[in-house]
Design a protein around this motif. Structure first.
Motif, PDB file in Angstrom:
ATOM      1  N   ILE A 295      -0.114  -1.264   4.532  1.00 60.71           N
ATOM      2  CA  ILE A 295      -1.547  -1.096   4.234  1.00 60.71           C
ATOM      3  C   ILE A 295      -2.270  -0.900   5.558  1.00 60.71           C
ATOM      4  N   SER A 296      -3.129   0.120   5.617  1.00 62.74           N
ATOM      5  CA  SER A 296      -3.747   0.447   6.910  1.00 62.74           C
ATOM      6  C   SER A 296      -4.929  -0.462   7.240  1.00 62.74           C
ATOM      7  N   GLY A 297      -5.527  -1.087   6.226  1.00 61.13           N
ATOM      8  CA  GLY A 297      -6.626  -2.006   6.494  1.00 61.13           C
ATOM      9  C   GLY A 297      -7.983  -1.319   6.529  1.00 61.13           C
ATOM     10  N   SER A 298      -8.257  -0.475   5.534  1.00 55.41           N
ATOM     11  CA  SER A 298      -9.558   0.195   5.439  1.00 55.41           C
ATOM     12  C   SER A 298     -10.664  -0.838   5.218  1.00 55.41           C
ATOM     13  N   VAL A 299     -11.890  -0.435   5.545  1.00 54.24           N
ATOM     14  CA  VAL A 299     -13.044  -1.323   5.326  1.00 54.24           C
ATOM     15  C   VAL A 299     -13.059  -1.792   3.877  1.00 54.24           C
ATOM     16  N   GLN A 300     -12.769  -0.866   2.968  1.00 59.68           N
ATOM     17  CA  GLN A 300     -12.860  -1.205   1.545  1.00 59.68           C
ATOM     18  C   GLN A 300     -11.773  -2.188   1.139  1.00 59.68           C
ATOM     19  N   HIS A 301     -10.609  -2.070   1.736  1.00 59.71           N
ATOM     20  CA  HIS A 301      -9.559  -3.037   1.419  1.00 59.71           C
ATOM     21  C   HIS A 301      -9.930  -4.398   2.000  1.00 59.71           C
ATOM     22  N   PHE A 302     -10.425  -4.384   3.225  1.00 63.94           N
ATOM     23  CA  PHE A 302     -10.815  -5.632   3.883  1.00 63.94           C
ATOM     24  C   PHE A 302     -11.878  -6.398   3.111  1.00 63.94           C
TER      25      PHE A 302
ATOM     26  N   ALA B 160      -2.212  -5.095  -4.291  1.00 64.07           N
ATOM     27  CA  ALA B 160      -1.986  -3.709  -3.880  1.00 64.07           C
ATOM     28  C   ALA B 160      -3.260  -3.108  -3.310  1.00 64.07           C
ATOM     29  N   SER B 161      -3.080  -2.027  -2.566  1.00 64.67           N
ATOM     30  CA  SER B 161      -4.238  -1.254  -2.106  1.00 64.67           C
ATOM     31  C   SER B 161      -4.598  -0.248  -3.184  1.00 64.67           C
ATOM     32  N   ARG B 162      -5.737   0.385  -3.020  1.00 62.29           N
ATOM     33  CA  ARG B 162      -6.174   1.348  -4.026  1.00 62.29           C
ATOM     34  C   ARG B 162      -5.237   2.544  -4.113  1.00 62.29           C
ATOM     35  N   VAL B 163      -4.683   2.938  -2.978  1.00 58.43           N
ATOM     36  CA  VAL B 163      -3.757   4.075  -2.995  1.00 58.43           C
ATOM     37  C   VAL B 163      -2.597   3.777  -3.938  1.00 58.43           C
TER      38      VAL B 163
ATOM     39  N   MET C 127      -4.095  -5.294 -10.119  1.00 56.63           N
ATOM     40  CA  MET C 127      -3.535  -5.773  -8.851  1.00 56.63           C
ATOM     41  C   MET C 127      -4.342  -5.301  -7.645  1.00 56.63           C
ATOM     42  N   GLN C 128      -5.315  -4.445  -7.865  1.00 54.17           N
ATOM     43  CA  GLN C 128      -6.037  -3.873  -6.719  1.00 54.17           C
ATOM     44  C   GLN C 128      -6.916  -4.898  -6.019  1.00 54.17           C
ATOM     45  N   ILE C 129      -6.774  -4.930  -4.719  1.00 51.35           N
ATOM     46  CA  ILE C 129      -7.587  -5.824  -3.911  1.00 51.35           C
ATOM     47  C   ILE C 129      -8.531  -4.979  -3.085  1.00 51.35           C
ATOM     48  N   GLY C 130      -9.785  -5.391  -3.030  1.00 48.59           N
ATOM     49  CA  GLY C 130     -10.724  -4.630  -2.212  1.00 48.59           C
ATOM     50  C   GLY C 130     -12.085  -4.580  -2.855  1.00 48.59           C
ATOM     51  N   GLN C 131     -12.894  -3.740  -2.264  1.00 44.38           N
ATOM     52  CA  GLN C 131     -14.275  -3.657  -2.684  1.00 44.38           C
ATOM     53  C   GLN C 131     -14.421  -3.341  -4.155  1.00 44.38           C
ATOM     54  N   THR C 132     -13.580  -2.439  -4.667  1.00 44.06           N
ATOM     55  CA  THR C 132     -13.674  -2.089  -6.082  1.00 44.06           C
ATOM     56  C   THR C 132     -12.559  -2.748  -6.883  1.00 44.06           C
ATOM     57  N   GLY C 133     -11.960  -3.780  -6.312  1.00 48.14           N
ATOM     58  CA  GLY C 133     -10.936  -4.519  -7.040  1.00 48.14           C
ATOM     59  C   GLY C 133     -11.219  -5.998  -6.934  1.00 48.14           C
TER      60      GLY C 133
ATOM     61  N   VAL D 229       2.233  -6.135   8.209  1.00 50.31           N
ATOM     62  CA  VAL D 229       3.525  -5.493   8.442  1.00 50.31           C
ATOM     63  C   VAL D 229       3.236  -4.000   8.401  1.00 50.31           C
ATOM     64  N   ASN D 230       3.123  -3.395   9.571  1.00 52.85           N
ATOM     65  CA  ASN D 230       2.700  -1.993   9.633  1.00 52.85           C
ATOM     66  C   ASN D 230       3.327  -1.315  10.848  1.00 52.85           C
ATOM     67  N   LYS D 231       3.990  -0.193  10.589  1.00 50.38           N
ATOM     68  CA  LYS D 231       4.708   0.512  11.658  1.00 50.38           C
ATOM     69  C   LYS D 231       3.792   1.024  12.757  1.00 50.38           C
TER      70      LYS D 231
ATOM     71  N   GLY E 145       0.824  -1.204   0.000  1.00 49.67           N
ATOM     72  CA  GLY E 145       0.000   0.000   0.000  1.00 49.67           C
ATOM     73  C   GLY E 145       0.855   1.250   0.000  1.00 49.67           C
ATOM     74  N   ARG E 146       0.301   2.326   0.524  1.00 55.19           N
ATOM     75  CA  ARG E 146       0.991   3.609   0.538  1.00 55.19           C
ATOM     76  C   ARG E 146       2.388   3.493   1.171  1.00 55.19           C
ATOM     77  N   GLY E 147       2.508   2.587   2.124  1.00 48.78           N
ATOM     78  CA  GLY E 147       3.786   2.390   2.805  1.00 48.78           C
ATOM     79  C   GLY E 147       4.934   2.010   1.873  1.00 48.78           C
TER      80      GLY E 147
HETATM   81  C1  LIG Z   1     -16.016   3.656  -2.781  1.00 47.94           C
HETATM   82  C2  LIG Z   1     -14.613   3.336  -2.326  1.00 47.94           C
HETATM   83  C3  LIG Z   1     -14.029   2.167  -2.794  1.00 47.94           C
HETATM   84  C4  LIG Z   1     -12.740   1.814  -2.395  1.00 47.94           C
HETATM   85  N1  LIG Z   1     -12.210   0.639  -2.862  1.00 47.94           N
HETATM   86  C5  LIG Z   1     -10.991   0.259  -2.413  1.00 47.94           C
HETATM   87  C6  LIG Z   1     -10.428  -0.990  -2.833  1.00 47.94           C
HETATM   88  O1  LIG Z   1     -11.001  -1.741  -3.618  1.00 47.94           O
HETATM   89  N2  LIG Z   1      -9.215  -1.342  -2.335  1.00 47.94           N
HETATM   90  C7  LIG Z   1      -8.512  -0.545  -1.467  1.00 47.94           C
HETATM   91  O2  LIG Z   1      -7.404  -0.936  -1.047  1.00 47.94           O
HETATM   92  N3  LIG Z   1      -9.012   0.647  -1.083  1.00 47.94           N
HETATM   93  C8  LIG Z   1     -10.228   1.072  -1.544  1.00 47.94           C
HETATM   94  N4  LIG Z   1     -10.697   2.288  -1.157  1.00 47.94           N
HETATM   95  C9  LIG Z   1      -9.778   3.217  -0.446  1.00 47.94           C
HETATM   96  C10 LIG Z   1      -9.673   2.962   1.040  1.00 47.94           C
HETATM   97  O3  LIG Z   1     -10.703   3.683   1.692  1.00 47.94           O
HETATM   98  C11 LIG Z   1      -8.308   3.433   1.576  1.00 47.94           C
HETATM   99  O4  LIG Z   1      -8.114   4.790   1.246  1.00 47.94           O
HETATM  100  C12 LIG Z   1      -7.111   2.654   1.036  1.00 47.94           C
HETATM  101  O5  LIG Z   1      -7.354   1.267   1.131  1.00 47.94           O
HETATM  102  C13 LIG Z   1      -5.864   2.984   1.826  1.00 47.94           C
HETATM  103  O6  LIG Z   1      -4.724   2.443   1.221  1.00 47.94           O
HETATM  104  P1  LIG Z   1      -3.422   2.118   2.072  1.00 47.94           P
HETATM  105  O7  LIG Z   1      -3.760   1.218   3.177  1.00 47.94           O
HETATM  106  O8  LIG Z   1      -2.385   1.672   1.094  1.00 47.94           O
HETATM  107  O9  LIG Z   1      -2.948   3.561   2.576  1.00 47.94           O
HETATM  108  P2  LIG Z   1      -2.997   4.217   4.028  1.00 47.94           P
HETATM  109  O10 LIG Z   1      -4.336   4.127   4.607  1.00 47.94           O
HETATM  110  O11 LIG Z   1      -2.374   5.541   3.904  1.00 47.94           O
HETATM  111  O12 LIG Z   1      -2.063   3.268   4.895  1.00 47.94           O
HETATM  112  C14 LIG Z   1      -0.675   3.171   4.752  1.00 47.94           C
HETATM  113  C15 LIG Z   1      -0.148   2.365   5.930  1.00 47.94           C
HETATM  114  O13 LIG Z   1       1.218   2.048   5.741  1.00 47.94           O
HETATM  115  C16 LIG Z   1       1.892   2.094   6.973  1.00 47.94           C
HETATM  116  N5  LIG Z   1       3.313   2.300   6.661  1.00 47.94           N
HETATM  117  C17 LIG Z   1       3.863   3.381   6.057  1.00 47.94           C
HETATM  118  N6  LIG Z   1       5.195   3.182   5.896  1.00 47.94           N
HETATM  119  C18 LIG Z   1       5.480   1.971   6.396  1.00 47.94           C
HETATM  120  C19 LIG Z   1       6.699   1.210   6.529  1.00 47.94           C
HETATM  121  N7  LIG Z   1       7.856   1.670   6.065  1.00 47.94           N
HETATM  122  N8  LIG Z   1       6.622   0.003   7.115  1.00 47.94           N
HETATM  123  C20 LIG Z   1       5.443  -0.477   7.587  1.00 47.94           C
HETATM  124  N9  LIG Z   1       4.284   0.196   7.489  1.00 47.94           N
HETATM  125  C21 LIG Z   1       4.303   1.408   6.893  1.00 47.94           C
HETATM  126  C22 LIG Z   1       1.234   3.208   7.720  1.00 47.94           C
HETATM  127  O14 LIG Z   1       1.370   3.010   9.123  1.00 47.94           O
HETATM  128  C23 LIG Z   1      -0.226   3.116   7.270  1.00 47.94           C
HETATM  129  O15 LIG Z   1      -0.989   2.353   8.173  1.00 47.94           O
HETATM  130  C24 LIG Z   1     -12.001   2.665  -1.524  1.00 47.94           C
HETATM  131  C25 LIG Z   1     -12.586   3.832  -1.055  1.00 47.94           C
HETATM  132  C26 LIG Z   1     -13.875   4.177  -1.433  1.00 47.94           C
HETATM  133  C27 LIG Z   1     -14.477   5.437  -0.892  1.00 47.94           C
END
Ligand SMILES: Cc1cc2nc3c(=O)[nH]c(=O)nc-3n(C[C@H](O)[C@H](O)[C@H](O)COP(=O)(O)OP(=O)(O)OC[C@H]3O[C@@H](n4cnc5c(N)ncnc54)[C@H](O)[C@@H]3O)c2cc1C
Ligand SMILES: Nc1ncnc2c1ncn2[C@@H]1O[C@H](COP(=O)(O)O)[C@@H](O)[C@H]1O
Lengths: 255, 321
Positions: free
Chosen positions: B263-270, B230-233, B244-250, B282-284, B205-207
């Motif tokens: 990956i932070s584990g949003s509802v949509q990713h879950f 991957a996460s949506r971000v 590669m997107q995993i989640g509600q819209t993937g 694996v999350n800091k 994910g964003r990490g």
């Molecule tokens: C209608 C709708 C549909 C959506 N569909 C999806 C979908 O299908 N799939 C999806 O994934 N999202 C979806 N989303 C988006 C979702 O809400 C989140 O925004 C997204 O999942 C967040 O991605 P993330 O976890 O990569 O990023 P973030 O939430 O920013 O999390 C990044 C995490 O990485 C950790 N991190 C950072 N650096 C490191 C490091 N060096 N080592 C360890 N940990 C680190 C941080 O602590 C943080 O917890 C949808 C949203 C909406 C509104």
């Protein structure tokens, strides 16, 4: 040319679902247009703009509150809309039959768009059922659509990002995937114009559908319970790597 | 004994890993399992599946007409075969091609179809699946002359129970001409393991901070024979393709192990991975949502943990050889 777009109203993705009785949910939620259907509608509007006299009609089977979803559909560019109003949920066999009947009462479709999946109770099947009822060809998960005279070229995305381009004759059914386009927010003016557009309401019972050959009934709904107990792996990263190998080997048995 | 058909998709001329568990499970339901074969050349996979409970392989032919290649014609062939043989039930693994085939067959027969089932009860004619993006679990009852079920991959363990495999030829009349014609195809952008099939998935994910860093996951995935998601971000930022997107819209995946990195584990990713057997985070951030919803987590930096895991896996393999 007439393009019909099937749009469903679904709970917002962030909404928490609370269960009522054996098999229903509390409906005090925010409802939105099913995300894939936004892509379907956006594409239909783009296509209809390139054909003179082309009309885009949004069709929905849903509760009275689905008027809001059809209002957004018209704000996004649909010329008019049809709501088949029903106080109960229907399986996809009946949904497809109802959508077809309502479309038939309205006109002859050249192209029918759906989303690739309804986010709530979706089974990725309504488009195939519509196509079968109409004896039309259908391609799902479209990421590119080109209408060329009487033919349509639809590129669909399969597993692992494999893309196939299919040629079909009109009329046909296309289900929209996420990669098709980027739906925009309607402007205030579009929202105002939508209010003047026509929304036809049909009672589900008035469609007088024939009994289908089969069906599905939701017996029981339960919240998904996470049964996980998180174990914190601690230590230096090299120790954690070793612990992970042990988990992958002994518990998961994947190595 | 009730007869049921299974459709075995052979993407790479072999069944999916998940087919073995599915066959083992269906055998427990007390039905005779018939697999339809649409392609001419067998690669010997039928025998392997018979070790897990497949009873019979039925090779379809179409009076000299070419074999169906498009999903439309494949589905018609399966529907015709079910009707001709009087087989009322069809199962397949709910992978992407599996879902499409099942839906097309169900539409053809106007049969109810339950997708992504974790359990099926043929006596009660019910199945368990999830609704509302995985937020609820549902028991649904079906009725009809034909019933179609998509089985969630990896939710049943493969159990060896060898059977003597029977074979049969079924001649069907030539299928009508197809109405969808393949004019072009483009190879996948993901040379890796199909995410629907993978037993292990590593997701970023964003990490991960940028697209190049996904190589860290890819290297580890190679050691694990895992898929990379991957996460949506990560997708929205253009680091990796949408496929590669995993989640509600993937994609919705059910691997044995899901390793979420940064990956932070949003509802949509879950919504796309909550059915994984084991979730490793694996999350800091110890307060990240994924941590509480995981089976194992570490708060060490992913840029340290993952390369070291790759190393440890290499060592593990060497020691075994
Ligand atoms: C209608 C709708 C549909 C959506 N569909 C999806 C979908 O299908 N799939 C999806 O994934 N999202 C979806 N989303 C988006 C979702 O809400 C989140 O925004 C997204 O999942 C967040 O991605 P993330 O976890 O990569 O990023 P973030 O939430 O920013 O999390 C990044 C995490 O990485 C950790 N991190 C950072 N650096 C490191 C490091 N060096 N080592 C360890 N940990 C680190 C941080 O602590 C943080 O917890 C949808 C949203 C909406 C509104
Ligand atoms: N009640 C409904 N009203 C209008 N369109 C629907 C309805 N249900 C399903 N659809 C359409 O069919 C598509 C696939 O739905 P599903 O088969 O439920 O996953 C959706 O994206 C919609 O376009």
């Amino acid at each position: 040319m007439k393009i019909y777009v099937c749009v469903k109203q679904v709970p917002d993705s962030a909404a928490s679902i609370r269960i009522r009785g054996e098999n229903r949910i509390h409906e005090d939620l925010t409802f939105v247009m099913n995300p894939c259907d936004e892509h379907a509608l956006t594409e239909a509007v783009v296509i209809s703009e390139t054909f003179k006299g082309c009309e885009t009609i949004a069709v929905c089977l849903g509760r009275p509150r689905a008027r809001e979803t059809l209002m957004s559909a018209m704000a996004m560019g649909a010329n008019r809309s049809i709501l088949i109003e029903s106080e109960t949920d229907h399986d996809s066999i009946t949904t497809a039959r109802a959508l077809k009947k309502a479309i038939d009462l309205d006109g002859t479709p050249d192209l029918i768009f759906t989303g690739k999946e309804a986010m709530d109770t979706g089974g990725m099947q309504t488009m195939f059922r519509l196509a079968a009822l109409y004896r039309m060809p259908v391609v799902t998960n479209a990421v590119d659509v080109r209408v060329d005279g009487k033919e349509v070229l639809v590129t669909s995305e399969a597993e692992q990002g494999v893309r196939c381009t299919w040629k079909m004759k009109l009329p046909c059914v296309v289900s929209a995937g996420k990669g098709l386009n980027s739906p925009g927010y309607p402007t205030l003016r579009q929202i105002m114009t939508a209010r003047k557009k026509k929304m036809e309401i049909i009672a589900f019972g008035d469609l007088d559908l024939e009994k289908p050959m089969g069906g599905a009934t939701l017996l029981k709904l339960e919240p998904w319970v996470e049964k996980r107990e998180a174990t914190w792996l601690q230590g230096a990263s090299s120790e954690i790597a070793d612990q992970l190998v042990t988990i992958l080997h002994h518990r998961a048995k994947v190595i | 004994m009730k007869r049921a058909a299974v459709f075995i998709e052979q993407g790479n001329n072999r069944p999916n890993h998940g087919d073995f568990g599915m066959i083992s499970y269906l055998r427990q339901l007390g039905c005779q399992l018939y697999a339809f074969v649409l392609n001419q050349t067998s690669t010997g996979w039928e025998k392997k599946l018979a070790d897990y409970g497949l009873n019979r392989v039925v090779t379809l032919s179409f009076g000299g007409a070419p074999r169906p290649k498009t999903p439309e014609l494949k589905a018609q062939a399966v529907a015709r075969a079910m009707e001709t043989m009087g087989i009322p039930i069809l199962f397949a693994l709910a992978t992407l091609p599996g879902k499409e085939l099942l839906a097309r067959v169900a539409a053809e027969l106007e049969a109810p179809l339950l997708m992504d089932c974790t359990a099926v009860d043929l006596k009660a004619k019910t199945a368990t699946t999830s609704l509302y993006s995985g937020k609820t679990q549902a028991v649904i009852q079906v009725e009809g002359n034909h019933l179609v079920f998509g089985i969630r991959p990896h939710c049943h363990k493969p159990i060896k129970q060898p059977l003597a495999l029977e074979t049969e030829q079924l001649r069907l009349p030539p299928l009508p001409g197809g109405r969808m014609e393949l004019v072009a195809s483009q190879a996948g952008i993901l040379p890796h393991m199909d995410l629907n099939e993978a037993e292990v998935i590593l997701s970023g994910g964003r990490g991960l901070e940028n697209g190049d860093n996904f190589d860290i996951l890819r290297q580890c995935a190679k050691e694990l024979n895992a898929g990379v998601g991957a996460s949506r971000v990560a997708v929205d930022k253009g680091w990796v393709p949408y496929a590669m997107q995993i989640g509600q819209t993937g994609l919705k995946v059910s691997p044995v192990v899901y390793i979420a990195c940064g990956i932070s584990g949003s509802v949509q990713h879950f919504a796309g991975m909550k059915t994984a057997k084991i979730i490793i985070a694996v999350n800091k951030d110890p307060d990240a949502a994924i941590v509480k919803k995981s089976d194992y987590f570490t708060t060490n930096d992913l840029f340290e943990v993952i390369p070291l895991l790759t190393q440890a896996l290499k060592t593990f393999r060497k020691n075994r050889e």
